[in-house]
Motif scaffolding. Sequence first.
Motif, PDB file in Angstrom:
ATOM      1  N   LYS A  10     -63.233  35.650 -37.479  1.00 19.84           N
ATOM      2  CA  LYS A  10     -62.144  34.650 -37.684  1.00 19.84           C
ATOM      3  C   LYS A  10     -60.857  35.617 -38.615  1.00 19.84           C
ATOM      4  O   LYS A  10     -61.273  35.733 -39.539  1.00 19.84           O
ATOM      5  CB  LYS A  10     -62.681  33.478 -38.401  1.00 19.84           C
ATOM      6  N   PRO A  11     -59.910  35.833 -38.163  1.00 17.35           N
ATOM      7  CA  PRO A  11     -58.860  36.488 -38.772  1.00 17.35           C
ATOM      8  C   PRO A  11     -58.260  35.861 -40.040  1.00 17.35           C
ATOM      9  O   PRO A  11     -58.200  34.591 -39.783  1.00 17.35           O
ATOM     10  CB  PRO A  11     -57.840  36.944 -37.700  1.00 17.35           C
ATOM     11  N   PHE A  12     -57.838  36.307 -41.027  1.00 15.65           N
ATOM     12  CA  PHE A  12     -57.176  35.595 -42.047  1.00 15.65           C
ATOM     13  C   PHE A  12     -55.800  35.300 -41.572  1.00 15.65           C
ATOM     14  O   PHE A  12     -55.186  36.354 -41.045  1.00 15.65           O
ATOM     15  CB  PHE A  12     -57.126  36.335 -43.290  1.00 15.65           C
ATOM     16  N   ILE A  13     -55.517  34.295 -41.639  1.00 16.88           N
ATOM     17  CA  ILE A  13     -54.066  33.902 -41.275  1.00 16.88           C
ATOM     18  C   ILE A  13     -53.003  32.883 -42.242  1.00 16.88           C
ATOM     19  O   ILE A  13     -53.796  32.009 -42.660  1.00 16.88           O
ATOM     20  CB  ILE A  13     -54.061  33.059 -39.832  1.00 16.88           C
ATOM     21  N   GLN A  14     -52.294  33.522 -42.508  1.00 22.12           N
ATOM     22  CA  GLN A  14     -51.143  32.687 -43.325  1.00 22.12           C
ATOM     23  C   GLN A  14     -50.043  32.079 -42.765  1.00 22.12           C
ATOM     24  O   GLN A  14     -49.236  33.022 -42.153  1.00 22.12           O
ATOM     25  CB  GLN A  14     -50.915  33.472 -44.656  1.00 22.12           C
ATOM     26  N   LEU A  15     -49.761  30.890 -42.338  1.00 19.36           N
ATOM     27  CA  LEU A  15     -48.687  30.544 -41.514  1.00 19.36           C
ATOM     28  C   LEU A  15     -47.355  30.770 -42.373  1.00 19.36           C
ATOM     29  O   LEU A  15     -47.030  30.654 -43.581  1.00 19.36           O
ATOM     30  CB  LEU A  15     -48.843  28.761 -41.704  1.00 19.36           C
ATOM     31  N   LYS A  16     -46.422  31.010 -41.572  1.00 17.23           N
ATOM     32  CA  LYS A  16     -45.107  31.500 -42.127  1.00 17.23           C
ATOM     33  C   LYS A  16     -44.637  29.806 -42.181  1.00 17.23           C
ATOM     34  O   LYS A  16     -44.756  29.025 -41.582  1.00 17.23           O
ATOM     35  CB  LYS A  16     -44.123  32.108 -40.874  1.00 17.23           C
ATOM     36  N   ASP A  17     -43.356  30.072 -42.966  1.00 20.19           N
ATOM     37  CA  ASP A  17     -42.729  28.588 -43.442  1.00 20.19           C
ATOM     38  C   ASP A  17     -41.736  28.325 -42.183  1.00 20.19           C
ATOM     39  O   ASP A  17     -41.213  28.974 -41.667  1.00 20.19           O
ATOM     40  CB  ASP A  17     -41.845  28.851 -44.743  1.00 20.19           C
ATOM     41  N   TYR A  18     -41.462  26.945 -42.298  1.00 22.79           N
ATOM     42  CA  TYR A  18     -40.688  26.418 -41.275  1.00 22.79           C
ATOM     43  C   TYR A  18     -39.136  26.888 -41.951  1.00 22.79           C
ATOM     44  O   TYR A  18     -38.842  26.640 -42.906  1.00 22.79           O
ATOM     45  CB  TYR A  18     -40.741  24.909 -41.129  1.00 22.79           C
ATOM     46  N   LYS A  19     -38.384  27.474 -40.828  1.00 22.13           N
ATOM     47  CA  LYS A  19     -37.214  28.166 -41.144  1.00 22.13           C
ATOM     48  C   LYS A  19     -36.078  27.514 -40.451  1.00 22.13           C
ATOM     49  O   LYS A  19     -35.036  28.270 -40.208  1.00 22.13           O
ATOM     50  CB  LYS A  19     -37.073  29.639 -40.694  1.00 22.13           C
ATOM     51  N   GLY A  20     -36.200  26.294 -39.848  1.00 17.62           N
ATOM     52  CA  GLY A  20     -35.101  25.668 -39.357  1.00 17.62           C
ATOM     53  C   GLY A  20     -34.908  25.782 -37.529  1.00 17.62           C
ATOM     54  O   GLY A  20     -34.206  25.296 -37.077  1.00 17.62           O
ATOM     55  N   GLN A  21     -36.012  26.419 -37.039  1.00 16.01           N
ATOM     56  CA  GLN A  21     -36.129  26.384 -35.737  1.00 16.01           C
ATOM     57  C   GLN A  21     -36.581  25.143 -35.057  1.00 16.01           C
ATOM     58  O   GLN A  21     -36.756  24.269 -35.950  1.00 16.01           O
ATOM     59  CB  GLN A  21     -37.120  27.468 -35.153  1.00 16.01           C
ATOM     60  N   LYS A  22     -36.377  24.876 -33.714  1.00 16.45           N
ATOM     61  CA  LYS A  22     -36.924  23.534 -33.254  1.00 16.45           C
ATOM     62  C   LYS A  22     -38.235  23.290 -33.680  1.00 16.45           C
ATOM     63  O   LYS A  22     -39.125  23.958 -33.829  1.00 16.45           O
ATOM     64  CB  LYS A  22     -36.860  23.615 -31.626  1.00 16.45           C
ATOM     65  N   ILE A  23     -38.570  21.977 -33.700  1.00 16.19           N
ATOM     66  CA  ILE A  23     -39.631  21.733 -34.467  1.00 16.19           C
ATOM     67  C   ILE A  23     -40.953  21.810 -33.558  1.00 16.19           C
ATOM     68  O   ILE A  23     -41.889  22.282 -33.768  1.00 16.19           O
ATOM     69  CB  ILE A  23     -39.726  19.952 -34.911  1.00 16.19           C
ATOM     70  N   GLU A  24     -40.538  21.610 -32.060  1.00 19.02           N
ATOM     71  CA  GLU A  24     -41.745  21.918 -31.082  1.00 19.02           C
ATOM     72  C   GLU A  24     -42.121  23.268 -31.103  1.00 19.02           C
ATOM     73  O   GLU A  24     -43.239  23.697 -30.644  1.00 19.02           O
ATOM     74  CB  GLU A  24     -40.922  21.517 -29.843  1.00 19.02           C
TER      75      GLU A  24
END
Length: 70
Positions: A10-24
């Motif tokens: 299981k790799p360590f993953i840190q999600l990127k922040d939402y930056k205004g792209q389409k929510i889908e």
Amino acid sequence: MDESNKVIRKPFIQLKDYKGQKIEDYAKYAWEMFSKRNNSFIIDYFYGQYYTEITCPDCSRKSITCDPFD
């Protein structure tokens, strides 16, 4: 759930922040990152994803997340 999980390393993953792209698109990205650590028939049948938007009353900054639920 660990017995049914097909992911061994299981790799360590840190999600990127939402930056205004389409929510889908952001929701798809968040699910793909979740799937890199979790893959089983239980997830296929019993998991989903929800969208949360929180706005700070002081500075009006928005926090948007797409999180898995079971």
